[in-house]
Design a protein around this motif. Sequence first.
Motif, mmCIF file in Angstrom:
data_model
loop_
_atom_site.group_PDB
_atom_site.id
_atom_site.type_symbol
_atom_site.label_atom_id
_atom_site.label_comp_id
_atom_site.label_asym_id
_atom_site.label_seq_id
_atom_site.Cartn_x
_atom_site.Cartn_y
_atom_site.Cartn_z
ATOM 1 N N MET A 57 -4.417 -1.565 -1.915
ATOM 2 C CA MET A 57 -3.435 -2.747 -1.763
ATOM 3 C C MET A 57 -3.753 -3.565 -0.466
ATOM 4 O O MET A 57 -3.651 -2.925 0.560
ATOM 5 C CB MET A 57 -2.061 -2.103 -1.652
ATOM 6 C CG MET A 57 -1.029 -3.203 -1.732
ATOM 7 S SD MET A 57 0.833 -2.718 -1.335
ATOM 8 C CE MET A 57 0.974 -1.396 -2.648
ATOM 9 N N GLU A 58 -3.713 -4.876 -0.632
ATOM 10 C CA GLU A 58 -3.731 -5.634 0.482
ATOM 11 C C GLU A 58 -2.633 -5.941 1.195
ATOM 12 O O GLU A 58 -1.580 -5.964 0.460
ATOM 13 C CB GLU A 58 -4.548 -7.150 -0.039
ATOM 14 C CG GLU A 58 -6.017 -7.083 -0.410
ATOM 15 C CD GLU A 58 -6.292 -8.247 -1.092
ATOM 16 O OE1 GLU A 58 -7.634 -8.603 -0.570
ATOM 17 O OE2 GLU A 58 -5.661 -9.146 -1.452
ATOM 18 N N ILE A 59 -2.565 -5.977 2.328
ATOM 19 C CA ILE A 59 -1.324 -6.266 3.096
ATOM 20 C C ILE A 59 -1.494 -7.345 3.987
ATOM 21 O O ILE A 59 -2.350 -7.508 4.724
ATOM 22 C CB ILE A 59 -0.875 -5.171 4.069
ATOM 23 C CG1 ILE A 59 -0.931 -3.789 3.145
ATOM 24 C CG2 ILE A 59 0.375 -5.365 4.877
ATOM 25 C CD1 ILE A 59 0.547 -3.699 2.234
ATOM 26 N N LEU A 75 -5.105 -7.136 9.245
ATOM 27 C CA LEU A 75 -4.234 -7.530 8.088
ATOM 28 C C LEU A 75 -5.431 -8.339 7.315
ATOM 29 O O LEU A 75 -6.228 -8.981 7.458
ATOM 30 C CB LEU A 75 -3.441 -8.549 8.492
ATOM 31 C CG LEU A 75 -2.019 -7.703 8.819
ATOM 32 C CD1 LEU A 75 -2.198 -7.069 10.345
ATOM 33 C CD2 LEU A 75 -0.817 -9.083 9.047
ATOM 34 N N ASP A 76 -5.005 -7.996 5.719
ATOM 35 C CA ASP A 76 -5.796 -8.548 4.847
ATOM 36 C C ASP A 76 -5.761 -10.226 4.306
ATOM 37 O O ASP A 76 -6.883 -10.893 3.989
ATOM 38 C CB ASP A 76 -5.794 -7.906 3.620
ATOM 39 C CG ASP A 76 -5.992 -6.311 3.598
ATOM 40 O OD1 ASP A 76 -7.253 -6.139 3.983
ATOM 41 O OD2 ASP A 76 -5.088 -5.527 3.469
ATOM 42 N N VAL A 82 -0.020 2.876 3.958
ATOM 43 C CA VAL A 82 -0.048 2.021 2.605
ATOM 44 C C VAL A 82 -1.363 2.638 1.835
ATOM 45 O O VAL A 82 -1.356 2.908 0.832
ATOM 46 C CB VAL A 82 0.241 0.810 2.809
ATOM 47 C CG1 VAL A 82 -0.004 0.224 1.256
ATOM 48 C CG2 VAL A 82 1.783 0.451 3.037
ATOM 49 N N LYS A 83 -2.507 2.436 2.680
ATOM 50 C CA LYS A 83 -3.808 2.471 1.936
ATOM 51 C C LYS A 83 -4.004 4.114 1.610
ATOM 52 O O LYS A 83 -4.716 4.317 0.725
ATOM 53 C CB LYS A 83 -4.683 1.932 2.820
ATOM 54 C CG LYS A 83 -4.683 0.359 2.812
ATOM 55 C CD LYS A 83 -5.761 -0.356 3.333
ATOM 56 C CE LYS A 83 -5.670 -1.984 3.273
ATOM 57 N NZ LYS A 83 -6.423 -2.570 2.765
ATOM 58 N N ALA A 84 -3.578 4.952 2.477
ATOM 59 C CA ALA A 84 -3.572 6.467 2.191
ATOM 60 C C ALA A 84 -2.290 6.989 1.208
ATOM 61 O O ALA A 84 -2.601 7.921 0.842
ATOM 62 C CB ALA A 84 -3.381 7.008 3.522
ATOM 63 N N GLY A 85 -1.633 6.004 1.117
ATOM 64 C CA GLY A 85 -0.235 6.407 0.050
ATOM 65 C C GLY A 85 0.664 7.478 0.638
ATOM 66 O O GLY A 85 1.376 7.826 -0.069
ATOM 67 N N PHE A 137 0.705 -7.167 -0.888
ATOM 68 C CA PHE A 137 2.091 -7.235 -0.603
ATOM 69 C C PHE A 137 2.198 -8.352 0.871
ATOM 70 O O PHE A 137 1.341 -7.807 1.883
ATOM 71 C CB PHE A 137 2.824 -5.957 0.097
ATOM 72 C CG PHE A 137 4.166 -6.029 0.460
ATOM 73 C CD1 PHE A 137 5.428 -5.971 -0.288
ATOM 74 C CD2 PHE A 137 4.311 -6.292 2.006
ATOM 75 C CE1 PHE A 137 6.478 -5.861 0.142
ATOM 76 C CE2 PHE A 137 5.694 -6.519 2.301
ATOM 77 C CZ PHE A 137 6.689 -6.329 1.360
ATOM 78 N N SER A 138 2.918 -9.164 0.900
ATOM 79 C CA SER A 138 3.069 -10.046 1.894
ATOM 80 C C SER A 138 4.513 -10.166 2.495
ATOM 81 O O SER A 138 5.418 -10.369 1.746
ATOM 82 C CB SER A 138 2.720 -11.509 1.426
ATOM 83 O OG SER A 138 1.383 -11.709 1.330
#
Length: 343
Positions: free
Chosen positions: A1-3, A42-43, A339-342, A310-311
Amino acid sequence: MEIGIDSFAAAAPAGADSQTENRRKSLTELIDRIVYADEMGLDVFGIGEHHRKEFLDSAAAIILAAAAARTSRIKLTSAVTVLSAADPVRVFQEFATIDLISNGRAEIVAGRGSFTEAFPLFGLRLNDYDALFSEKLELLLKIRDEEIVTWKGQFRAPLTQQAIYPRPLQESLPIWQGVGGTPASFVRAGFLGLPLMVAVIGGETHRFRPLIDMYRQAGAKAGHAPEKLKVGLHSLGYVAESTETAVEEYYPGYAETFTKIGKERGWPPVTRNHFNTQVGELGALVVGSPAEVVEKILRHSEALGGIDRFSFQMDNANLSHAQLKNAIELIGEEVIPRVKAGI
């Protein structure tokens, strides 16, 4: 997921500064925050479009171009481009130019906008709200996909074998569709196979699941591959070291802003009880400590059948430049890895 972060380039409270100096300072600090977001990993960073005194994003492409020259990896997007009130040829040219400046990091989120000031400003009829967007989106996609364009519509002069330049660095400039709560908008995005950016600024986020299911079903029926049907979530939010700090810093400006907007739209004034519900487990606001924010993002993603981006929209609450930079640092160092690791 991009943040990432979406900003409406809100002008900070003027204090002792003149209005002009305050606006200059606000834009300088905004560019500084985009650069910092790039440094913090940040992405994506998005700039909205409004034509109101309290926002400085009426020429969002110029802000993004300034940021493109000072960043190296972060994606730069609109959030959203009010396409109904714009010329698709000019929009494409602006973002193709940003793509060249940024070495292939530009995106467009095209939408109809949540405010209506652009319609009288540019001599358009609000009654044509949906027809304008449908036609202009069609033209924008055609320009993206074809260098030489022949096209005819209702609201713009026709194009006959017209070459449109510059072309972007990316082979296909990413164009997302920004949506609120209109079912037809979700279906349209799915039919066209466009990534979907869903703005959820109140209520309960999980209630958007049926609309997102409609989007995915429409996309599948039109023959688009599932991986093409990305879903992004734009939510009001803020991160501080603790949930208590985040709430106490965010609430006053949030209440002021949305009470003011509410007077225009017939909403009741914001109350602390209402706010507490919105920052609760099912509410749309993503305000809290890094751990709580991560938990809520993952919960929202699960409730919506998975999201790809998610923004946070943070600068609507009169937060200081230092507070916003601190939030960016926490997002980069603590929220994104979890988040990326869940977890």
